[in-house]
Motif scaffolding. Structure first.
Motif, PDB file in Angstrom:
ATOM      1  N   UNK A  13       0.833  -1.204   0.000  1.00  0.00           N
ATOM      2  CA  UNK A  13       0.000   0.000   0.000  1.00  0.00           C
ATOM      3  C   UNK A  13       0.869   1.256   0.000  1.00  0.00           C
ATOM      4  N   UNK A  14       2.065   1.177   0.584  1.00  0.00           N
ATOM      5  CA  UNK A  14       2.994   2.313   0.567  1.00  0.00           C
ATOM      6  C   UNK A  14       3.818   2.368  -0.714  1.00  0.00           C
ATOM      7  N   UNK A  15       4.293   1.212  -1.151  1.00  0.00           N
ATOM      8  CA  UNK A  15       5.222   1.160  -2.291  1.00  0.00           C
ATOM      9  C   UNK A  15       4.521   1.241  -3.635  1.00  0.00           C
ATOM     10  N   UNK A  16       3.389   0.553  -3.786  1.00  0.00           N
ATOM     11  CA  UNK A  16       2.696   0.455  -5.071  1.00  0.00           C
ATOM     12  C   UNK A  16       2.416   1.785  -5.752  1.00  0.00           C
ATOM     13  N   UNK A  17       1.847   2.767  -5.041  1.00  0.00           N
ATOM     14  CA  UNK A  17       1.557   4.036  -5.703  1.00  0.00           C
ATOM     15  C   UNK A  17       2.803   4.818  -6.133  1.00  0.00           C
ATOM     16  N   UNK A  18       3.967   4.475  -5.585  1.00  0.00           N
ATOM     17  CA  UNK A  18       5.195   5.195  -5.933  1.00  0.00           C
ATOM     18  C   UNK A  18       5.845   4.668  -7.208  1.00  0.00           C
ATOM     19  N   UNK A  33       2.735  -4.787 -11.395  1.00  0.00           N
ATOM     20  CA  UNK A  33       3.955  -4.228 -10.831  1.00  0.00           C
ATOM     21  C   UNK A  33       4.384  -4.964  -9.566  1.00  0.00           C
ATOM     22  N   UNK A  34       3.424  -5.396  -8.760  1.00  0.00           N
ATOM     23  CA  UNK A  34       3.767  -6.051  -7.497  1.00  0.00           C
ATOM     24  C   UNK A  34       4.541  -7.340  -7.741  1.00  0.00           C
ATOM     25  N   UNK A  75      13.535   5.483 -10.774  1.00  0.00           N
ATOM     26  CA  UNK A  75      12.395   5.088  -9.946  1.00  0.00           C
ATOM     27  C   UNK A  75      12.853   4.684  -8.545  1.00  0.00           C
ATOM     28  N   UNK A  76      13.941   3.914  -8.445  1.00  0.00           N
ATOM     29  CA  UNK A  76      14.397   3.444  -7.140  1.00  0.00           C
ATOM     30  C   UNK A  76      14.953   4.588  -6.289  1.00  0.00           C
TER      31      UNK A  76
END
Length: 145
Positions: A13-18, A33-34, A75-76
């Motif tokens: 939930x924190x990482x996905x939208x980024x 993406x996950x 991205x990272x």
């Protein structure tokens, strides 16, 4: 091929939208993406070759291409900065960096081995040459000084 390395729903939930939204290439739809992100985490954790990526994370070449694309577009880096800002705002969150993780005392260095190498180098520099060529080179060096 080993245990599954994944992220929890709360972490996602924190990482996905980024992460950037992927669109399909040609007539193929983009994969999740996950799943690909978890494949990248598997690679980082195991250190295996890309070709050994388990099938549950997708085709290794697709995961690799997406990884390279994310590295090239930063991205990272953006993900790390955003997560670091979130940690600064949240007093209950922690973030571990390799600069604060202490290594075991055996992993610090090869101190005794270095001393032994230095002693051997000093002894070699002070010892007389073993051959005529070494003697003439030493004489040439001392004469030029």
């Amino acid at each position: 091929m080993g245990e599954r390395i994944g992220v929890s729903d709360e972490e996602w939930a924190l990482i996905g939208p980024l992460l950037p939204a992927e669109r399909g290439r040609g007539c193929r739809p983009a994969q999740d993406n996950r799943r690909y992100f978890e494949g990248m985490m598997w690679m980082a954790r195991t250190g295996a070759q890309w070709r050994h990526l388990p099938d549950e994370y997708g085709k290794w070449n697709s995961v690799f291409r997406r990884y390279r694309r994310w590295v090239a577009t930063g991205v990272f880096d953006a993900l790390l900065e955003t997560l670091a800002e979130m940690v600064e705002r949240d007093a209950t969150a922690d973030m571990i960096d390799s600069t604060v993780v202490r290594a075991h005392h055996c992993a610090v260095g090869i101190k005794s081995g270095l001393r032994k190498l230095r002693r051997l180098a000093d002894r070699a520099a002070a010892s007389p040459p073993n051959s005529m060529r070494g003697a003439t080179e030493k004489a040439d060096l001392s004469a030029s000084s």
